[in-house]
Scaffold this active site. Structure first.
Site, PDB file in Angstrom:
ATOM      1  N   TYR A 290       0.894  -1.118  -0.014  1.00 30.10           N
ATOM      2  CA  TYR A 290       0.153   0.049  -0.058  1.00 30.10           C
ATOM      3  C   TYR A 290       0.825   1.236  -0.212  1.00 30.10           C
ATOM      4  CZ  TYR A 290      -2.891   3.711   1.838  1.00 30.10           C
ATOM      5  OH  TYR A 290      -3.542   5.020   2.022  1.00 30.10           O
TER       6      TYR A 290
ATOM      7  N   GLU B 106      -3.927   7.451  -3.628  1.00 28.04           N
ATOM      8  CA  GLU B 106      -3.291   6.040  -3.101  1.00 28.04           C
ATOM      9  C   GLU B 106      -3.275   4.979  -4.314  1.00 28.04           C
ATOM     10  OE1 GLU B 106      -5.787   5.190   1.160  1.00 28.04           O
ATOM     11  OE2 GLU B 106      -6.965   4.825  -0.777  1.00 28.04           O
TER      12      GLU B 106
END
Lengths: 377, 292
Positions: free
Chosen positions: A101, A189
């Site tokens: 991530y 993101e």
């Protein structure tokens, strides 16, 4: 303003990130032709402005053309958290050897852009943050120097000790920062950033939220707005330059100031009612603005009463009252209207209101109680 | 006393000839605020309201008048630039009223201010008013305030006025009423404001008006619990706000389940700070716990 995955991927590509190819389909036939062009297997991914698309069944792996037919057919038209899927992204299915991530957001506490990175990729990061906060590495980026090589590398090596992969991760972080700045983002993101079996790093998902306050310097972003995703009343409000959020109650609220508007909604609920909306009408007494606001609120058939809560402050209450009266005279309104005005010249304002059908109130509490009594009558 | 400035502080206004700037500058002057200069590029040499000299740059204004603080009424695209200019010219206090400033502009400004020891209030805020000093740096209505011992910090505008009005009607005057602003990145946050009130002996009670989004109220609660002896009460707006939606203020958004009114209420109450259910309950709550 939020944008779709495929749009965010374009912004990522512009910043130099490696993103798999893909195309947008609005029909099964288009999805099939894209899949043929890209080569199977592919992923068919719903494009809606909602999280949890995978969990809702809106992201599917397709090995054969039949799979594409089945899944694209199911996903198009699917409802995900109240959003209807109108388009899908068709993109090659990657082999995943490792996933991470990588994210950035504006951090209120440090007043900087905060890099967040985790080896727990591919899952909901909010969940990781709650259950395993130590698995998220953080670095607040100094806006004067950006994300320096050694800073990015230090984070990357903690994610993956393999130096070749760490270099790719560090590079992706720096490019993500570049994309963040270029777009005036409030959030960006990559979840997940993956390595293929061959060790190639790629951003296979993308999310960017844009700062509404900075849209004026990105005229091109207007084209990214998905009008289908916007509630019609919220769109009207945006075009009228009013700050508005639709809710599901029956008390239409027009308030000056965002904090007071929230407090008014809360008070409606405190007295057992349900607000129909959040609306900040600002400090103006301009009847046009009031008319626009009333049109938007009355467009909602659930609304059974209108509640004005205006703290005059510097604005004169008699001016505001005249604006409200002029606006209500210009349109046919079938629901009762309660007006609470306080501040400079409030006595004059109350005299003006007394000559109309509008119901006056001296305090917030009185206004809300009167509105709830009148709702539905 | 009060916080951030006195009746002697020399104040200038950036954007004094603009629509909002001139309107509010008149109100500030009318209240008795010590405004020594205005700045609008291209208007140097003019006089505002027959008494305030206007300069082309903040540097000129500071050199000629010794101004120490600036209040900014400049449109969003130029607001960050105006903050840089004020700090560069030596102003140690800058109040930015402008709404709609891009967040990353403010991120860029912050280290520049920190290096120069400049306090910023705002942006997207009503500024502050010190009734005892007749000093108003911002847009708060002057008819609802009164001098007295209560300090007030808020992220909001009109909601603040609602509570200030109730305080004044109850005979509770204020040292300083401060609106820190509703944006995600602001100069003076809840914690900074608390520290300033904590250091001000005249402030004998404190009201905090918070709202959903971020964790400033939670962190403020910790500070109050650890350091402050005076009575503190609070109100949090946005209990009914749906998650993921921006409630007007760019900072007022519940994201990922964090920043809810319920969490803030819990944090405040566990720090011994009563939280009012309604704005109208704030004053009675304060009177209840304040043993004078």
């Amino acid at each position: 303003m939020n944008i779709h995955e495929y749009q965010a991927k374009d912004l990522f590509r512009d910043a130099g990130l490696t993103v798999p190819p893909g195309g947008i389909a609005t029909t099964v036939e288009e999805a099939l032709s894209l899949a043929r062009g890209l080569g199977l297997p592919v992923m068919v991914k719903s494009q809606v402005l909602a999280g949890g698309r995978g969990k809702a069944g809106g992201v599917k792996f397709c090995k054969t053309e039949d799979d594409v037919r089945t899944h694209a057919g199911n996903i198009l038209g699917m409802d995900i958290k109240g959003h209807t899927v109108r388009k899908v992204l068709v993109t090659p299915a990657e082999t995943i050897a490792a996933e991470f991530y990588l994210g950035m957001l504006v951090d209120r506490a440090s007043r900087r852009v905060l890099l967040m990175a985790s080896a727990e990729g591919g899952v909901e990061i909010e969940k990781v943050a709650v259950e395993k906060p130590e698995a998220i590495l953080k670095h607040a980026i100094d806006p004067r120097f950006g994300l320096l090589d050694h800073e990015a590398m230090a984070v990357a090596l903690r994610l993956d000790p393999d130096v070749k992969r760490a270099r790719q991760l560090a590079d992706a972080m720096q490019k993500l920062y570049k994309a963040f700045l270029a777009a005036d983002a409030s959030l960006a993101e990559i979840n997940p950033f993956i390595f293929t079996d061959q060790g190639v790093g790629k951003a296979i998902d993308a999310k960017i939220n844009l700062d509404d306050n900075a849209l004026f310097r990105h005229p091109g972003f207007a084209a990214l707005r998905d009008l289908d995703e916007e509630n019609p009343s919220e769109r009207m409000a945006r075009e009228a330059d009013l700050s508005f959020v639709k809710l599901d109650g029956n008390v239409g609220c027009l308030v000056n100031g965002a904090g007071l508007a929230m407090a008014t909604m809360d008070l409606v609920q405190y007295y057992g009612g349900r607000p129909a909306n959040f609306l900040d009408i600002g400090g103006s007494s301009n009847p046009d603005k009031v008319v626009n606001a009333l049109r938007i609120i009355l467009g909602d058939p659930n609304v059974e009463v209108i509640l004005f809560n205006i703290f005059g402050g510097i604005t004169r209450c008699d001016d505001v009252a005249r604006g409200i009266i002029a606006a209500t005279e210009r349109m046919e309104i079938k629901v009762p209207i309660v007006v609470r005005l306080t501040g400079t010249n409030e006595a004059e304002a109350r005299e003006l209101l007394a000559k109309t059908d509008l119901v006056g109130a001296a305090t917030m509490d009185e206004a809300v109680q009167k509105a709830l009594e009148l709702a539905g009558k | 006393m009060a916080i951030f400035c006195t009746d002697q502080t020399k104040i200038l206004i950036q954007g004094i000839t603009g629509r909002d700037g001139s309107f509010h500058a008149k109100s500030m002057l009318g209240y008795g605020t010590n405004i020594v200069a205005g700045v609008t590029p291209g208007r140097g040499g003019q006089t505002f309201e027959g008494k305030v000299p206007v300069f082309d740059t903040v540097k000129d204004a500071v050199a000629a008048t010794g101004a120490e603080a600036s209040v900014i009424f400049v449109p969003p695209a130029g607001a960050a630039g105006a903050v840089f200019e004020a700090a560069d010219a030596g102003c140690k206090l800058v109040v930015c009223i402008t709404e709609g400033v891009p967040t990353l502009d403010m991120v860029k400004v912050m280290p520049y201010l920190a290096e120069r020891g400049v306090r910023l209030v705002g942006p997207n805020c009503p500024g502050f008013i010190n009734p005892g000093q007749k000093a108003k740096l911002g847009i708060m209505p002057t008819n609802i305030v009164a001098p007295g011992p209560v300090g007030l910090i808020s992220r909001s505008g009109t909601l603040t006025y609602e509570v200030v009005d109730a305080l004044t009607r109850a005979g509770l005057g204020q040292t300083t009423c401060l609106g820190i602003g509703g944006d995600p990145v602001i100069g003076t946050n809840f914690m900074d404001a608390l520290q300033a009130f904590h250091a001000d002996p005249a402030t004998q009670a404190l009201v905090m008006i918070g709202e959903i989004g971020g964790d400033a109220e939670e962190r403020a609660a910790d500070f109050v619990k650890a350091n402050m002896k005076i009575p503190v009460v609070s109100f949090i707006a946005g209990r009914t706000a749906p998650p993921g939606k921006r409630m007007g203020h760019a900072g007022a958004i519940v994201s990922g389940g964090a920043g809810t009114a319920a969490e803030k209420k819990k944090a405040l109450e566990s720090a011994g700070i009563p939280v009012a259910d309604r704005p109208a309950d704030v004053v009675p709550l304060l009177q209840q716990i304040w043993k004078r």
